[in-house]
Design a protein around this motif. Sequence first.
Motif, PDB file in Angstrom:
ATOM      1  N   ASP A  60      44.706   2.087 -29.170  1.00  0.00           N
ATOM      2  CA  ASP A  60      44.163   1.550 -30.426  1.00  0.00           C
ATOM      3  C   ASP A  60      45.245   0.789 -31.198  1.00  0.00           C
ATOM      4  O   ASP A  60      44.974  -0.248 -31.792  1.00  0.00           O
ATOM      5  CB  ASP A  60      43.671   2.718 -31.298  1.00  0.00           C
ATOM      6  CG  ASP A  60      42.195   2.629 -31.597  1.00  0.00           C
ATOM      7  OD1 ASP A  60      41.523   1.785 -30.977  1.00  0.00           O
ATOM      8  OD2 ASP A  60      41.729   3.398 -32.457  1.00  0.00           O
ATOM      9  N   CYS A  61      46.458   1.315 -31.181  1.00  0.00           N
ATOM     10  CA  CYS A  61      47.577   0.655 -31.878  1.00  0.00           C
ATOM     11  C   CYS A  61      47.830  -0.716 -31.271  1.00  0.00           C
ATOM     12  O   CYS A  61      48.075  -1.689 -31.981  1.00  0.00           O
ATOM     13  CB  CYS A  61      48.850   1.499 -31.790  1.00  0.00           C
ATOM     14  SG  CYS A  61      48.879   2.883 -32.937  1.00  0.00           S
ATOM     15  N   ARG A  62      47.776  -0.794 -29.950  1.00  0.00           N
ATOM     16  CA  ARG A  62      48.000  -2.085 -29.279  1.00  0.00           C
ATOM     17  C   ARG A  62      46.928  -3.087 -29.697  1.00  0.00           C
ATOM     18  O   ARG A  62      47.223  -4.239 -29.983  1.00  0.00           O
ATOM     19  CB  ARG A  62      47.968  -1.903 -27.762  1.00  0.00           C
ATOM     20  CG  ARG A  62      49.174  -1.156 -27.234  1.00  0.00           C
ATOM     21  CD  ARG A  62      49.544  -1.628 -25.815  1.00  0.00           C
ATOM     22  NE  ARG A  62      50.794  -1.010 -25.407  1.00  0.00           N
ATOM     23  CZ  ARG A  62      50.882   0.108 -24.699  1.00  0.00           C
ATOM     24  NH1 ARG A  62      49.782   0.724 -24.303  1.00  0.00           N
ATOM     25  NH2 ARG A  62      52.048   0.605 -24.370  1.00  0.00           N
ATOM     26  N   ARG A  63      45.676  -2.617 -29.752  1.00  0.00           N
ATOM     27  CA  ARG A  63      44.589  -3.510 -30.167  1.00  0.00           C
ATOM     28  C   ARG A  63      44.815  -3.973 -31.602  1.00  0.00           C
ATOM     29  O   ARG A  63      44.627  -5.138 -31.934  1.00  0.00           O
ATOM     30  CB  ARG A  63      43.241  -2.779 -30.061  1.00  0.00           C
ATOM     31  CG  ARG A  63      42.614  -2.851 -28.677  1.00  0.00           C
ATOM     32  CD  ARG A  63      41.157  -2.429 -28.712  1.00  0.00           C
ATOM     33  NE  ARG A  63      41.008  -0.990 -28.958  1.00  0.00           N
ATOM     34  CZ  ARG A  63      41.058  -0.065 -27.998  1.00  0.00           C
ATOM     35  NH1 ARG A  63      41.251  -0.412 -26.738  1.00  0.00           N
ATOM     36  NH2 ARG A  63      40.913   1.206 -28.294  1.00  0.00           N
ATOM     37  N   LEU A  64      45.224  -3.035 -32.459  1.00  0.00           N
ATOM     38  CA  LEU A  64      45.451  -3.375 -33.863  1.00  0.00           C
ATOM     39  C   LEU A  64      46.554  -4.401 -34.030  1.00  0.00           C
ATOM     40  O   LEU A  64      46.441  -5.328 -34.820  1.00  0.00           O
ATOM     41  CB  LEU A  64      45.860  -2.112 -34.618  1.00  0.00           C
ATOM     42  CG  LEU A  64      44.801  -1.432 -35.445  1.00  0.00           C
ATOM     43  CD1 LEU A  64      45.375  -0.172 -36.044  1.00  0.00           C
ATOM     44  CD2 LEU A  64      44.301  -2.349 -36.546  1.00  0.00           C
ATOM     45  N   ARG A  65      47.639  -4.219 -33.263  1.00  0.00           N
ATOM     46  CA  ARG A  65      48.762  -5.172 -33.326  1.00  0.00           C
ATOM     47  C   ARG A  65      48.270  -6.580 -33.065  1.00  0.00           C
ATOM     48  O   ARG A  65      48.658  -7.529 -33.740  1.00  0.00           O
ATOM     49  CB  ARG A  65      49.799  -4.815 -32.250  1.00  0.00           C
ATOM     50  CG  ARG A  65      50.923  -3.946 -32.723  1.00  0.00           C
ATOM     51  CD  ARG A  65      51.690  -3.428 -31.536  1.00  0.00           C
ATOM     52  NE  ARG A  65      52.382  -4.490 -30.814  1.00  0.00           N
ATOM     53  CZ  ARG A  65      53.588  -4.939 -31.128  1.00  0.00           C
ATOM     54  NH1 ARG A  65      54.214  -4.448 -32.165  1.00  0.00           N
ATOM     55  NH2 ARG A  65      54.158  -5.883 -30.424  1.00  0.00           N
ATOM     56  N   ALA A  66      47.382  -6.697 -32.084  1.00  0.00           N
ATOM     57  CA  ALA A  66      46.879  -8.014 -31.714  1.00  0.00           C
ATOM     58  C   ALA A  66      46.051  -8.628 -32.835  1.00  0.00           C
ATOM     59  O   ALA A  66      45.968  -9.845 -32.959  1.00  0.00           O
ATOM     60  CB  ALA A  66      46.061  -7.902 -30.438  1.00  0.00           C
TER      61      ALA A  66
END
Length: 199
Positions: A60-66
């Motif tokens: 989820d963090c990776r998606r948010l970063r994007a």
Amino acid sequence: MSSGSTGPSEPTGPTITLVLGDITEQHVDAIVNAANSSLLGGGGVDGAIHRRGGTAILDDCRRLRASLPQALSSVRAGETPIGKGLPTGRAVATTAGELHADHVIHTVGPVHSSSEDRSELLASCYRESLRVAGELGARSVAFPAVSTGIYGWPLDDGARIAVETVRETGAGTSVEEVRFVLFDETAYRAFEAALAAQG
Ligand code: AR6
């Protein structure tokens, strides 16, 4: 782990509770993480949350970063540029994975500096996390003592800012319980003293 609690705060604001223990064991609607701007994990409480919560949080963090440029409307002076991750003092939410919570709210505390007053950024972590918690409909929120570990903030001052900021939100939040989860007795006592000093 033993636990203790204090009386209610101002009648119109969230009840403030102190717990001596591990934040990853708390049963609450939202757990706040003392993250870094990368949102990709780290040591301290951040490491513990990712370990106990499982890989869903990191995904989820990776998606948010994007999507950060879309998720954050503005960058204020002195903040980390959006291209480099979540700015200091801001907060975003992800799933809580396998933790006993619905959400993890990631906030980035300031590194303590003896030459520059960064108190407002630390206060912003608590304010922004409560704002995000309110948007999520969370009623109970567990906070660690943001910035008081690896980021070097003196505990007494970190506790004062934390308690003061939660008290200042008063009726301006739908959150009913703010639980400060303190990892050792020194931290617990610092928060106890901050609560007592602020009546
Ligand atoms: N439960 C509750 N509190 C904890 C726990 C736990 N499981 N583990 C540590 N603490 P820190 P910071 C306390 O260092 O200072 C990370 O690498 C700890 O005793 O976790 O904001 C991030 O990725 C201390 O009182 O966070 C960042 O790079 C407090 O939590 C950086 O550290 C905060 O300590 C953030 O540093």
